[in-house]
Motif scaffolding. Structure first.
Motif, PDB file in Angstrom:
ATOM      1  N   ARG A  80       8.027  11.386   8.946  1.00  0.00           N
ATOM      2  CA  ARG A  80       6.873  11.150   9.906  1.00  0.00           C
ATOM      3  C   ARG A  80       7.365  10.814  11.438  1.00  0.00           C
ATOM      4  N   SER A  81       6.956  11.450  12.308  1.00  0.00           N
ATOM      5  CA  SER A  81       7.292  10.643  13.831  1.00  0.00           C
ATOM      6  C   SER A  81       6.249   9.837  14.233  1.00  0.00           C
ATOM      7  N   SER A  82       6.726   8.724  15.074  1.00  0.00           N
ATOM      8  CA  SER A  82       5.828   7.850  15.624  1.00  0.00           C
ATOM      9  C   SER A  82       6.425   7.299  17.087  1.00  0.00           C
ATOM     10  N   TYR A  83       5.620   6.948  17.944  1.00  0.00           N
ATOM     11  CA  TYR A  83       5.979   6.519  19.242  1.00  0.00           C
ATOM     12  C   TYR A  83       5.313   4.950  19.104  1.00  0.00           C
ATOM     13  N   VAL A  84       4.517   4.696  18.299  1.00  0.00           N
ATOM     14  CA  VAL A  84       4.193   3.093  18.311  1.00  0.00           C
ATOM     15  C   VAL A  84       4.522   2.331  17.304  1.00  0.00           C
ATOM     16  N   LEU A  85       5.207   2.837  16.314  1.00  0.00           N
ATOM     17  CA  LEU A  85       5.936   1.854  15.224  1.00  0.00           C
ATOM     18  C   LEU A  85       6.582   0.969  15.788  1.00  0.00           C
ATOM     19  N   GLY A  86       6.704  -0.259  15.631  1.00  0.00           N
ATOM     20  CA  GLY A  86       7.288  -1.289  16.097  1.00  0.00           C
ATOM     21  C   GLY A  86       7.105  -1.681  17.352  1.00  0.00           C
ATOM     22  N   ASP A  95       0.675  -1.165   0.077  1.00  0.00           N
ATOM     23  CA  ASP A  95      -0.063  -0.133   0.248  1.00  0.00           C
ATOM     24  C   ASP A  95       0.968   1.361   0.125  1.00  0.00           C
ATOM     25  N   TRP A  96       1.157   1.777  -1.242  1.00  0.00           N
ATOM     26  CA  TRP A  96       1.864   3.245  -1.364  1.00  0.00           C
ATOM     27  C   TRP A  96       1.398   4.086  -0.419  1.00  0.00           C
ATOM     28  N   THR A  97       0.054   4.277   0.101  1.00  0.00           N
ATOM     29  CA  THR A  97      -0.370   5.340   0.981  1.00  0.00           C
ATOM     30  C   THR A  97       0.210   5.379   2.251  1.00  0.00           C
ATOM     31  N   PHE A  98       0.710   4.157   2.678  1.00  0.00           N
ATOM     32  CA  PHE A  98       1.162   3.886   3.938  1.00  0.00           C
ATOM     33  C   PHE A  98       2.714   3.953   4.017  1.00  0.00           C
ATOM     34  N   LEU A  99       3.519   3.235   3.375  1.00  0.00           N
ATOM     35  CA  LEU A  99       4.805   3.219   3.331  1.00  0.00           C
ATOM     36  C   LEU A  99       5.422   2.969   1.914  1.00  0.00           C
ATOM     37  N   GLY A 100       6.462   3.942   1.528  1.00  0.00           N
ATOM     38  CA  GLY A 100       7.149   3.615   0.236  1.00  0.00           C
ATOM     39  C   GLY A 100       8.703   3.195   0.673  1.00  0.00           C
ATOM     40  N   PRO A 101       9.608   2.866  -0.183  1.00  0.00           N
ATOM     41  CA  PRO A 101      11.015   2.696   0.073  1.00  0.00           C
ATOM     42  C   PRO A 101      11.295   3.457   1.345  1.00  0.00           C
ATOM     43  N   ALA A 102      12.040   2.937   2.577  1.00  0.00           N
ATOM     44  CA  ALA A 102      11.974   3.815   3.668  1.00  0.00           C
ATOM     45  C   ALA A 102      13.182   3.693   4.474  1.00  0.00           C
ATOM     46  N   VAL A 103      13.638   4.510   5.595  1.00  0.00           N
ATOM     47  CA  VAL A 103      14.697   4.344   6.347  1.00  0.00           C
ATOM     48  C   VAL A 103      14.120   4.710   7.547  1.00  0.00           C
ATOM     49  N   LEU A 104      14.585   4.225   8.744  1.00  0.00           N
ATOM     50  CA  LEU A 104      14.037   4.701  10.183  1.00  0.00           C
ATOM     51  C   LEU A 104      15.225   5.434  10.793  1.00  0.00           C
ATOM     52  N   MET A 105      14.854   6.183  11.754  1.00  0.00           N
ATOM     53  CA  MET A 105      15.817   6.901  12.956  1.00  0.00           C
ATOM     54  C   MET A 105      15.321   6.911  14.151  1.00  0.00           C
ATOM     55  N   ASN A 106      16.024   6.765  15.215  1.00  0.00           N
ATOM     56  CA  ASN A 106      15.625   7.057  16.387  1.00  0.00           C
ATOM     57  C   ASN A 106      15.323   8.320  16.912  1.00  0.00           C
ATOM     58  N   MET A 107      14.181   8.813  17.460  1.00  0.00           N
ATOM     59  CA  MET A 107      14.001  10.027  17.867  1.00  0.00           C
ATOM     60  C   MET A 107      14.683  10.649  19.265  1.00  0.00           C
ATOM     61  N   ASP A 108      14.836   9.569  20.070  1.00  0.00           N
ATOM     62  CA  ASP A 108      15.473   9.777  21.328  1.00  0.00           C
ATOM     63  C   ASP A 108      16.761   8.578  21.410  1.00  0.00           C
ATOM     64  N   PHE A 146       7.510  20.154  20.858  1.00  0.00           N
ATOM     65  CA  PHE A 146       8.382  21.239  20.228  1.00  0.00           C
ATOM     66  C   PHE A 146       9.630  20.491  19.553  1.00  0.00           C
ATOM     67  N   ASP A 147      10.408  19.858  20.531  1.00  0.00           N
ATOM     68  CA  ASP A 147      11.650  19.165  20.081  1.00  0.00           C
ATOM     69  C   ASP A 147      11.378  18.360  18.867  1.00  0.00           C
ATOM     70  N   GLU A 148      10.327  17.504  19.039  1.00  0.00           N
ATOM     71  CA  GLU A 148      10.320  16.420  18.102  1.00  0.00           C
ATOM     72  C   GLU A 148       9.757  17.204  16.578  1.00  0.00           C
ATOM     73  N   LEU A 149       9.052  18.025  16.627  1.00  0.00           N
ATOM     74  CA  LEU A 149       8.643  18.806  15.404  1.00  0.00           C
ATOM     75  C   LEU A 149       9.915  19.629  14.877  1.00  0.00           C
ATOM     76  N   ALA A 150      10.841  19.976  15.763  1.00  0.00           N
ATOM     77  CA  ALA A 150      12.134  20.711  15.395  1.00  0.00           C
ATOM     78  C   ALA A 150      12.846  19.709  14.606  1.00  0.00           C
ATOM     79  N   LEU A 151      12.923  18.269  15.203  1.00  0.00           N
ATOM     80  CA  LEU A 151      13.989  17.256  14.546  1.00  0.00           C
ATOM     81  C   LEU A 151      13.204  17.044  13.166  1.00  0.00           C
TER      82      LEU A 151
END
Length: 330
Positions: free
Chosen positions: A134-140, A41-54, A155-160
């Motif tokens: 996009r940021s998330s606290y529930v992925l995985g 489903d392209w609307t959910f996820l295309g080719p991607a990478v992940l990063m830790n927010m904290d 604030f810090d989340e949106l800045a990142l």
């Protein structure tokens, strides 16, 4: 909509698609993961990478490439032949896949109200693809993981998320930065100018997160409003006033200052509270369930106490008009 699976979301519009490996190289300073395959489903996820927010890995930022034009109508205007894809896009929009506070038509409104980057009103190079940050606290996480962590601070989340999107905007395939939740368009030059201004003045880059818009109303009145404060869990602000009596630049600054006050205030603003504003006039504020201009959302409406009759359609319940005041006793 509200924050859910995704808590923030910013987009980079592309003149042509790009590989996820090129995107990863552009954001190498943020330590992206190895590439992840796209979902069906392209609307959910295309080719991607992940990063830790904290540092503890409690939040994630997902960056994916979507090889489709931005679906600005969010599935709402296609014909019957595209009904299946329409439904897919509508469902994805409702889940926040295109931004947790995005509303259909956000790109069109951003173009119409692109005052800082005037070329954004034309977007001469039609975007053919886009990158989402996009940021998330529930992925995985487990199914019962809270959508927002305890003590959540946006604030810090949106800045990142903004910094990552800014790095992606340096790609040659990029046209511009687009915040669909705040209806903001910026090219790389004006994006960097906003960062520099914010740093020099020790002021948050609110203009990258929420647009200030101007609408001419009937009876020589106007409204200026913010759109996008919800990303910071704040109300948007709108000022309704006689257009020829106030300087638009002063009204814009007033809207930003009220936003900062909301961020810092220990007590909520109450209906009818007063604040000194543009024109050295006292302005009063009221919470409204909906603003004058789309998108639909609750706002704080600010009206100057300048002895002008407010047109009926812009009044608030219970407010007095100058003409309503009793005649002085003779």
């Amino acid at each position: 909509m509200a924050k859910g699976l995704f808590t923030q979301g910013i987009v980079v519009l592309l003149r042509q698609s790009v590989s996820i490996e090129e995107v990863a190289a552009a954001i190498d300073d943020f330590h992206p993961s190895d590439p992840i395959e796209a979902s069906e489903d392209w609307t959910f996820l295309g080719p991607a990478v992940l990063m830790n927010m904290d540092e503890d890995g409690s939040g994630k930022v997902v960056v994916d490439v979507v090889d489709h034009p931005w679906p600005d109508a969010m599935g709402g205007t296609q014909g019957d032949s595209a009904a299946s894809e329409d439904s897919q896009i509508v469902d994805a929009w409702a889940l926040g896949n295109f931004g947790p506070h995005n509303y259909p038509g956000s790109l069109q409104r951003a173009r119409e109200q692109s005052w800082v980057w005037e070329d954004g009103r034309e977007l001469a190079e039609q975007p053919t693809a886009f990158i989402r940050v996009r940021s998330s606290y529930v992925l995985g996480e487990e199914d019962d993981a809270p959508v927002l962590p305890e003590g959540y601070e946006p604030f810090d989340e949106l800045a990142l998320v903004t910094e990552i999107a800014a790095a992606i905007t340096e790609l040659p395939q990029a046209i511009c930065y687009f915040n669909p939740n705040g209806e903001v368009l910026r090219d790389l030059k004006t994006l960097n100018e906003s960062f520099e201004y914010a740093e020099e003045n020790d002021f948050p880059p609110l203009d990258l997160w929420s647009n200030v818009r101007l609408f001419r109303l009937e009876n020589e009145w106007a409204v200026m409003d913010t759109v996008g404060n919800s990303q910071l869990d704040l109300l948007d602000i709108e000022a309704c006033f006689h257009a020829e009596s106030y300087d638009f630049t002063e009204v814009e600054s007033f809207l930003r200052l009220v936003t900062c006050f909301l961020e810092e205030a220990e007590e909520p603003i109450e209906d009818g509270d007063s604040v000194e504003g543009p024109g050295d006039v006292i302005w009063r504020v009221w919470r409204m369930d909906d603003g004058i201009a789309a998108p639909p959302r609750p706002v704080l409406r600010c009206l100057p106490q300048d002895n002008r009759d407010v047109p009926e359609q812009y009044r608030v319940p219970g407010m007095e008009q100058p003409s309503d005041e009793p005649e002085p006793a003779s």
